[in-house]
Design a protein around this motif. Structure first.
Motif, mmCIF file in Angstrom:
data_model
loop_
_atom_site.group_PDB
_atom_site.id
_atom_site.type_symbol
_atom_site.label_atom_id
_atom_site.label_comp_id
_atom_site.label_asym_id
_atom_site.label_seq_id
_atom_site.Cartn_x
_atom_site.Cartn_y
_atom_site.Cartn_z
ATOM 1 N N TYR A 28 0.821 -1.207 0.000
ATOM 2 C CA TYR A 28 0.000 0.000 0.000
ATOM 3 C C TYR A 28 0.859 1.262 0.000
ATOM 4 O O TYR A 28 0.563 2.219 -0.724
ATOM 5 C CB TYR A 28 -0.948 0.002 1.199
ATOM 6 C CG TYR A 28 -1.694 1.302 1.329
ATOM 7 C CD1 TYR A 28 -2.713 1.622 0.434
ATOM 8 C CD2 TYR A 28 -1.373 2.216 2.308
ATOM 9 C CE1 TYR A 28 -3.392 2.821 0.533
ATOM 10 C CE2 TYR A 28 -2.050 3.414 2.406
ATOM 11 C CZ TYR A 28 -3.059 3.711 1.523
ATOM 12 O OH TYR A 28 -3.714 4.898 1.616
ATOM 13 N N GLN A 32 0.734 4.227 -2.608
ATOM 14 C CA GLN A 32 0.453 5.605 -2.216
ATOM 15 C C GLN A 32 1.605 6.529 -2.609
ATOM 16 O O GLN A 32 1.381 7.653 -3.039
ATOM 17 C CB GLN A 32 0.213 5.685 -0.708
ATOM 18 C CG GLN A 32 -0.275 7.029 -0.252
ATOM 19 C CD GLN A 32 -0.658 7.041 1.222
ATOM 20 O OE1 GLN A 32 -0.538 6.043 1.913
ATOM 21 N NE2 GLN A 32 -1.108 8.171 1.696
ATOM 22 N N ALA A 35 1.395 7.148 -6.309
ATOM 23 C CA ALA A 35 0.072 7.547 -6.791
ATOM 24 C C ALA A 35 0.134 8.727 -7.748
ATOM 25 O O ALA A 35 -0.545 8.729 -8.782
ATOM 26 C CB ALA A 35 -0.841 7.873 -5.614
ATOM 27 N N ALA A 47 -8.382 10.831 -5.014
ATOM 28 C CA ALA A 47 -8.566 9.477 -4.485
ATOM 29 C C ALA A 47 -8.144 9.402 -3.020
ATOM 30 O O ALA A 47 -8.839 8.800 -2.191
ATOM 31 C CB ALA A 47 -7.771 8.477 -5.325
ATOM 32 N N LEU A 48 -7.009 10.017 -2.692
ATOM 33 C CA LEU A 48 -6.545 9.972 -1.303
ATOM 34 C C LEU A 48 -7.412 10.840 -0.394
ATOM 35 O O LEU A 48 -7.631 10.502 0.773
ATOM 36 C CB LEU A 48 -5.074 10.370 -1.221
ATOM 37 C CG LEU A 48 -4.111 9.382 -1.882
ATOM 38 C CD1 LEU A 48 -2.682 9.903 -1.839
ATOM 39 C CD2 LEU A 48 -4.201 8.006 -1.250
ATOM 40 N N LEU A 51 -10.370 8.721 0.288
ATOM 41 C CA LEU A 51 -9.970 7.663 1.207
ATOM 42 C C LEU A 51 -9.962 8.167 2.647
ATOM 43 O O LEU A 51 -10.600 7.579 3.531
ATOM 44 C CB LEU A 51 -8.583 7.143 0.819
ATOM 45 C CG LEU A 51 -8.055 5.884 1.504
ATOM 46 C CD1 LEU A 51 -6.992 5.246 0.633
ATOM 47 C CD2 LEU A 51 -7.489 6.148 2.863
ATOM 48 N N TYR A 52 -9.266 9.266 2.901
ATOM 49 C CA TYR A 52 -9.123 9.740 4.274
ATOM 50 C C TYR A 52 -10.391 10.397 4.809
ATOM 51 O O TYR A 52 -10.663 10.339 6.014
ATOM 52 C CB TYR A 52 -7.901 10.643 4.401
ATOM 53 C CG TYR A 52 -6.640 9.830 4.281
ATOM 54 C CD1 TYR A 52 -6.303 8.892 5.248
ATOM 55 C CD2 TYR A 52 -5.803 9.957 3.180
ATOM 56 C CE1 TYR A 52 -5.160 8.114 5.137
ATOM 57 C CE2 TYR A 52 -4.648 9.184 3.059
ATOM 58 C CZ TYR A 52 -4.341 8.263 4.043
ATOM 59 O OH TYR A 52 -3.219 7.485 3.924
ATOM 60 N N TYR A 82 -8.015 -2.588 0.593
ATOM 61 C CA TYR A 82 -6.709 -2.218 0.051
ATOM 62 C C TYR A 82 -6.508 -2.855 -1.327
ATOM 63 O O TYR A 82 -5.949 -2.227 -2.225
ATOM 64 C CB TYR A 82 -5.596 -2.617 1.024
ATOM 65 C CG TYR A 82 -5.585 -1.739 2.240
ATOM 66 C CD1 TYR A 82 -4.832 -0.580 2.265
ATOM 67 C CD2 TYR A 82 -6.363 -2.043 3.349
ATOM 68 C CE1 TYR A 82 -4.835 0.250 3.380
ATOM 69 C CE2 TYR A 82 -6.376 -1.223 4.458
ATOM 70 C CZ TYR A 82 -5.610 -0.083 4.471
ATOM 71 O OH TYR A 82 -5.628 0.739 5.568
ATOM 72 N N PHE A 85 -8.592 -0.838 -3.865
ATOM 73 C CA PHE A 85 -7.929 0.409 -4.269
ATOM 74 C C PHE A 85 -6.805 0.129 -5.263
ATOM 75 O O PHE A 85 -6.676 0.820 -6.282
ATOM 76 C CB PHE A 85 -7.417 1.152 -3.042
ATOM 77 C CG PHE A 85 -6.868 2.514 -3.338
ATOM 78 C CD1 PHE A 85 -7.530 3.393 -4.172
ATOM 79 C CD2 PHE A 85 -5.685 2.938 -2.770
ATOM 80 C CE1 PHE A 85 -7.031 4.662 -4.439
ATOM 81 C CE2 PHE A 85 -5.171 4.199 -3.019
ATOM 82 C CZ PHE A 85 -5.845 5.059 -3.867
ATOM 83 N N VAL A 106 -11.474 6.950 -7.652
ATOM 84 C CA VAL A 106 -11.939 7.717 -6.488
ATOM 85 C C VAL A 106 -12.853 6.857 -5.612
ATOM 86 O O VAL A 106 -12.731 6.861 -4.379
ATOM 87 C CB VAL A 106 -12.635 9.026 -6.929
ATOM 88 C CG1 VAL A 106 -13.270 9.743 -5.741
ATOM 89 C CG2 VAL A 106 -11.634 9.940 -7.627
ATOM 90 N N GLY A 109 -10.750 4.458 -3.721
ATOM 91 C CA GLY A 109 -10.155 5.115 -2.566
ATOM 92 C C GLY A 109 -11.141 5.250 -1.418
ATOM 93 O O GLY A 109 -10.800 5.014 -0.260
ATOM 94 N N ASN A 112 -11.672 1.935 0.168
ATOM 95 C CA ASN A 112 -10.502 1.635 0.985
ATOM 96 C C ASN A 112 -10.581 2.365 2.319
ATOM 97 O O ASN A 112 -10.248 1.804 3.364
ATOM 98 C CB ASN A 112 -9.232 2.020 0.221
ATOM 99 C CG ASN A 112 -7.972 1.564 0.914
ATOM 100 O OD1 ASN A 112 -7.980 0.829 1.890
ATOM 101 N ND2 ASN A 112 -6.848 2.001 0.401
#
Length: 132
Positions: A28, A32, A35, A47-48, A51-52, A82, A85, A106, A109, A112
């Motif tokens: 991962y 990342q 990415a 996407a991140l 994710l967050y 994971y 993603f 997206v 993400g 994930n």
């Protein structure tokens, strides 16, 4: 009554979980880190961010889901996110960048992020059980 090898079984469970986490997160973090190169700056950021953002909200609900479904099932579901993603990035690489593949990345993400909340909550629960 506990099994005669109960302490050994707990140690083995801890070692196996540690190895699984090592392998999953090594892959991962590579994904990342690459990415921006793989997805482009804008798509990687989107996407991140998805994710967050989903991870943050899902952390509010994950303890009740882990309690309801059990930590083993949630560990399995959490690891699956994971792979989803990574698979979404693979789809983009194979099919090229267009609106649909960007949306897939997206959404991958976001999935994930939701699964990560389950994974980390279940992992904490499992470690507490094994530590008893």
């Amino acid at each position: 009554r506990q099994h005669k090898n109960y302490a050994k079984m707990k140690r083995q469970q801890t070692i196996v979980m540690g190895m699984v986490f090592l392998l999953v997160f090594a892959a991962y973090y590579i994904l990342q880190g690459l990415a921006a190169d793989l997805l482009g700056n804008g798509l990687a950021s989107g996407a991140l961010a998805a994710l967050y953002a989903v991870f943050t909200v899902a952390c509010l609900f994950s303890p009740s889901l882990v309690r309801r479904w059990g930590e083993i099932k949630c560990l399995r579901l959490g690891i699956l996110g994971y792979g989803i993603f990574a698979g979404s990035a693979l789809i983009l690489a194979l099919m090229g960048k267009n609106k649909i593949t960007k949306l897939i990345v997206v959404v991958g993400g976001a999935l994930n992020g939701g699964s990560a909340a389950l994974l980390w909550t279940a992992q904490g629960q499992r470690m507490l059980i094994v530590a008893k």
